[in-house]
Design an enzyme around this catalytic site. Structure first.
Site, PDB file in Angstrom:
ATOM      1  N   HIS A  84       0.899  -1.160  -0.003  1.00 43.77           N
ATOM      2  CA  HIS A  84       0.001  -0.072  -0.023  1.00 43.77           C
ATOM      3  C   HIS A  84       0.848   1.204  -0.003  1.00 43.77           C
ATOM      4  CE1 HIS A  84      -3.176   2.755   1.013  1.00 43.77           C
ATOM      5  NE2 HIS A  84      -3.898   1.794   0.626  1.00 43.77           N
ATOM      6  N   ASP A 121      -8.058  -5.639  -0.064  1.00 42.14           N
ATOM      7  CA  ASP A 121      -8.471  -6.349  -1.339  1.00 42.14           C
ATOM      8  C   ASP A 121      -8.033  -7.727  -1.112  1.00 42.14           C
ATOM      9  OD1 ASP A 121      -7.525  -3.637  -3.190  1.00 42.14           O
ATOM     10  OD2 ASP A 121      -9.505  -4.189  -2.914  1.00 42.14           O
TER      11      ASP A 121
HETATM   12  C1  SDX Z   1      -6.161  -0.113  -3.074  1.00 39.34           C
HETATM   13  O1  SDX Z   1      -4.272   4.403  -2.146  1.00 39.34           O
HETATM   14  C2  SDX Z   1      -5.280   3.648  -1.640  1.00 39.34           C
HETATM   15  O2  SDX Z   1      -5.710   4.231  -0.405  1.00 39.34           O
HETATM   16  C3  SDX Z   1      -5.875   2.704  -2.089  1.00 39.34           C
HETATM   17  C4  SDX Z   1      -6.989   1.659  -1.355  1.00 39.34           C
HETATM   18  C5  SDX Z   1      -8.208   2.566  -1.265  1.00 39.34           C
HETATM   19  O3  SDX Z   1      -8.816   2.476  -0.306  1.00 39.34           O
HETATM   20  O4  SDX Z   1      -8.521   3.635  -1.978  1.00 39.34           O
HETATM   21  O5  SDX Z   1      -6.213   1.396  -0.277  1.00 39.34           O
HETATM   22  C6  SDX Z   1      -7.319   0.527  -2.400  1.00 39.34           C
HETATM   23  O6  SDX Z   1      -5.943   0.200  -4.171  1.00 39.34           O
HETATM   24  C7  SDX Z   1      -5.343  -1.016  -2.282  1.00 39.34           C
HETATM   25  C8  SDX Z   1      -4.197  -1.572  -3.217  1.00 39.34           C
HETATM   26  C9  SDX Z   1      -4.813  -2.716  -4.014  1.00 39.34           C
HETATM   27  N1  SDX Z   1      -3.757  -3.174  -5.211  1.00 39.34           N
HETATM   28  C10 SDX Z   1      -3.017  -4.163  -5.110  1.00 39.34           C
HETATM   29  O7  SDX Z   1      -3.122  -4.892  -4.005  1.00 39.34           O
HETATM   30  C11 SDX Z   1      -1.994  -4.353  -6.136  1.00 39.34           C
HETATM   31  C12 SDX Z   1      -0.832  -5.009  -5.495  1.00 39.34           C
HETATM   32  N2  SDX Z   1      -0.025  -3.858  -4.699  1.00 39.34           N
HETATM   33  C13 SDX Z   1       1.028  -3.118  -5.420  1.00 39.34           C
HETATM   34  O8  SDX Z   1       0.877  -3.096  -6.945  1.00 39.34           O
HETATM   35  C14 SDX Z   1       1.478  -1.797  -4.792  1.00 39.34           C
HETATM   36  O9  SDX Z   1       1.732  -2.338  -3.460  1.00 39.34           O
HETATM   37  C15 SDX Z   1       0.294  -0.719  -4.759  1.00 39.34           C
HETATM   38  C16 SDX Z   1       0.098  -0.351  -6.205  1.00 39.34           C
HETATM   39  C17 SDX Z   1      -0.517  -0.885  -3.781  1.00 39.34           C
HETATM   40  C18 SDX Z   1       1.430   0.582  -4.031  1.00 39.34           C
HETATM   41  O10 SDX Z   1       2.485   0.706  -4.994  1.00 39.34           O
HETATM   42  P1  SDX Z   1       3.625   1.829  -4.732  1.00 39.34           P
HETATM   43  O11 SDX Z   1       3.129   2.306  -3.407  1.00 39.34           O
HETATM   44  O12 SDX Z   1       3.994   2.476  -5.842  1.00 39.34           O
HETATM   45  O13 SDX Z   1       4.960   0.922  -4.081  1.00 39.34           O
HETATM   46  P2  SDX Z   1       6.133   0.713  -4.967  1.00 39.34           P
HETATM   47  O14 SDX Z   1       5.471   0.054  -6.156  1.00 39.34           O
HETATM   48  O15 SDX Z   1       6.791   1.912  -4.944  1.00 39.34           O
HETATM   49  O16 SDX Z   1       6.622  -0.698  -4.299  1.00 39.34           O
HETATM   50  C19 SDX Z   1       7.635  -0.433  -3.141  1.00 39.34           C
HETATM   51  C20 SDX Z   1       8.472  -1.912  -3.369  1.00 39.34           C
HETATM   52  C21 SDX Z   1       8.884  -2.087  -4.710  1.00 39.34           C
HETATM   53  O17 SDX Z   1       9.980  -2.737  -4.719  1.00 39.34           O
HETATM   54  P3  SDX Z   1      11.659  -2.075  -4.810  1.00 39.34           P
HETATM   55  O18 SDX Z   1      11.572  -1.235  -6.065  1.00 39.34           O
HETATM   56  O19 SDX Z   1      11.571  -1.343  -3.620  1.00 39.34           O
HETATM   57  O20 SDX Z   1      12.405  -3.236  -4.830  1.00 39.34           O
HETATM   58  O21 SDX Z   1       7.587  -2.818  -3.003  1.00 39.34           O
HETATM   59  C22 SDX Z   1       7.359  -3.507  -4.026  1.00 39.34           C
HETATM   60  C23 SDX Z   1       7.845  -2.811  -5.330  1.00 39.34           C
HETATM   61  O22 SDX Z   1       8.395  -3.935  -6.476  1.00 39.34           O
HETATM   62  N3  SDX Z   1       6.019  -3.897  -4.068  1.00 39.34           N
HETATM   63  C24 SDX Z   1       5.521  -5.236  -4.331  1.00 39.34           C
HETATM   64  C25 SDX Z   1       4.177  -5.240  -4.076  1.00 39.34           C
HETATM   65  N4  SDX Z   1       3.846  -4.066  -3.716  1.00 39.34           N
HETATM   66  C26 SDX Z   1       5.083  -3.231  -3.904  1.00 39.34           C
HETATM   67  N5  SDX Z   1       6.380  -6.580  -4.646  1.00 39.34           N
HETATM   68  C27 SDX Z   1       5.510  -7.511  -4.790  1.00 39.34           C
HETATM   69  N6  SDX Z   1       4.140  -7.575  -4.446  1.00 39.34           N
HETATM   70  C28 SDX Z   1       3.490  -6.382  -4.249  1.00 39.34           C
HETATM   71  N7  SDX Z   1       2.113  -6.413  -4.051  1.00 39.34           N
END
Ligand code: SDX
Length: 427
Positions: free
Chosen positions: A304, A361
């Protein structure tokens, strides 16, 4: 007494005021930055950038706190109803009994959808995704209700109309996609009970309202009701800032929510769990894939932008899974897989180092499955829950005397000035 921060740019010192929130959050007010320094800020994804000041929802990502108008979401899930929480978010206070009764009457009176709208539904291909249909149909409401003067009475009717009709419109897309007769809303059912009845009642098998299921849906929608400036809420505010009507702004929010990184994740989580259950993948492999930088796969329902600890909504949703499944005596293997995945991830350094935990989710789909909601309707369920938050945020921006059109800047990295080359000279 206003606090200031100092910035030194090209040897010159500048001061900018600090905005301090009621919960102690601090922001640098850079509204005069470009005018004073010629510089802009750059923050792709807006992870460090506040778009507004708001009184609606407070989140503390480090502590896992979520409050609507100051009330912890845990208390609302325990004691409130979705209808009452919607009133709280939109009006800023919990309703009196008289206000709640009035709200119920209005929601009932506005629950029907214009009969001509059914023709639209009949013409979508049967396999259309219900989020695309919902976004289109909410936008189409403007054609049926064209007058929206920005006066309190008009706005309140429009808000109530949308809150009520979104259920009917969502259920219609499900019924028509299955070639079933549309079920009309009933005056004797609650907000949530009416939705379930419109979804599942049929002439040959009347739907039996189960108060435990109605309550579970009410809690699920309370948990989804608002979340400050997330992607879809920001879309509602940005689109609304052009002074377009509420329906178009909400339609944009539905479109933004559809994305698999946002509200679309709840559908992706179940698809991921089903893939494991059907032997296409296993938990260990999924975890490895999620960690592999060369693999675009991410652990859906995990991570998140704001929560760097367990999403408080996921905690409640996880408990609700057990409660609803026990109620129906359902053994859902996907819940076992989800808990196995969680156990593996929260004990894995990759996830721990990045503060990746289950979000709203991760478990919501298990509850929705137990209610009989089809997987492709999961994000529609999120949209119905989030509607009061979108409306509250839209209203707050409309009521802001300093409301400006959203128009970010950029840093240009393209071709510098070059001449036009006539076609014959282009080789
Ligand atoms: C919702 O914003 C809100 O409030 C949203 C929400 C709401 O109520 O409105 O809470 C609802 O959208 C919840 C999120 C649902 N999405 C998912 O579950 C999809 C999987 N999650 C990721 O795609 C991700 O965690 C996000 C999109 C939720 C957040 O993305 P960010 O903040 O841009 O995080 P990031 O991509 O910068 O990640 C930081 C690191 C990265 O690795 P490094 O580059 O540091 O090595 O964490 C890793 C990412 O690759 N990472 C994950 C991951 N989420 C982040 N790696 C594997 N699996 C994941 N799910």
């Amino acid at each position: 007494m206003t606090e200031y921060v100092k910035m030194i740019i090209e040897g010159k010192e500048y001061e900018f005021p600090v905005v301090i929130g009621t919960e102690g959050e601090r922001g640098i007010d850079i509204t005069t930055l470009r005018q004073k320094t010629g510089y802009i800020t750059l923050d792709p994804g807006f992870g460090n950038t506040g778009s507004c000041e708001s009184k609606i929802t407070f989140m503390d990502g480090e502590k896992g706190i979520l409050r609507y108008r100051g009330i912890p979401v845990e208390d609302l899930a325990e004691h409130s109803t979705f209808k009452e929480t919607a009133f709280l978010l939109i009006n800023g206070v919990l309703p009196t009994r008289a206000q709640l009764n009035r709200f119920s009457v209005l929601l009932n009176d506005h629950s029907l959808v214009h009969e001509d709208m059914q023709i639209f539904y009949q013409n979508f291909p049967r396999a259309s995704h219900p989020m695309g249909i919902l976004s289109s149909m909410v936008n189409a409401l403007r054609s049926f209700y064209p007058v929206l003067q920005m006066i309190e009475e008009e706005i309140n009717i429009t808000v109530t109309r949308l809150l009520s009709k979104i259920r009917t419109m969502a259920a219609m897309s499900y019924k028509i996609s299955r070639g079933h007769k549309v079920v009309y809303p009933r005056p004797d059912l609650s907000y949530c009970g009416n939705f379930l009845n419109m979804m599942f009642d049929t002439p040959v098998r009347p739907y039996e309202i189960d108060e435990d299921v109605v309550n579970a849906l009410s809690v699920l929608w309370i948990l989804h009701a608002d979340h400050e400036q997330n992607c879809s809420t920001s879309a509602v505010r940005v689109v609304g800032s052009g002074r377009v009507n509420l329906y178009a702004s909400i339609s944009a929010g539905i479109a933004a929510l559809w994305g698999p990184l946002h509200g679309g994740a709840n559908q992706k989580v179940i698809e991921m769990l089903k893939m494991i259950h059907q032997g296409g993948e296993n938990v260990k492999k999924i975890i490895e894939r999620a960690k592999d930088k060369n693999d675009p796969f991410r652990l859906m329902g995990f991570g998140h932008r704001v929560y760097k600890t367990y999403d408080p909504r996921a905690k409640i949703m996880k408990k609700m899974c057990h409660r609803v499944l026990n109620k129906f005596k359902i053994e859902d293997p996907l819940l076992d897989i989800a808990m196995e995945l969680e156990e593996a991830a929260v004990n894995d350094d990759y996830f721990l180092e990045r503060n990746l935990y289950p979000n709203v989710d991760f478990y919501s789909g298990i509850v929705l499955r137990a209610m009989g909601i089809p997987t492709n309707m999961f994000t529609v369920m999120f949209a119905i829950g989030r509607l009061p938050g979108w409306i509250a945020q839209w209203k707050e921006s409309v009521d802001d005397p300093d409301w400006r059109i959203a128009r970010p800047r950029q840093i240009y990295q393209g071709q510098q000035v070059s001449r036009y080359i006539p076609l014959d000279e282009r080789g």
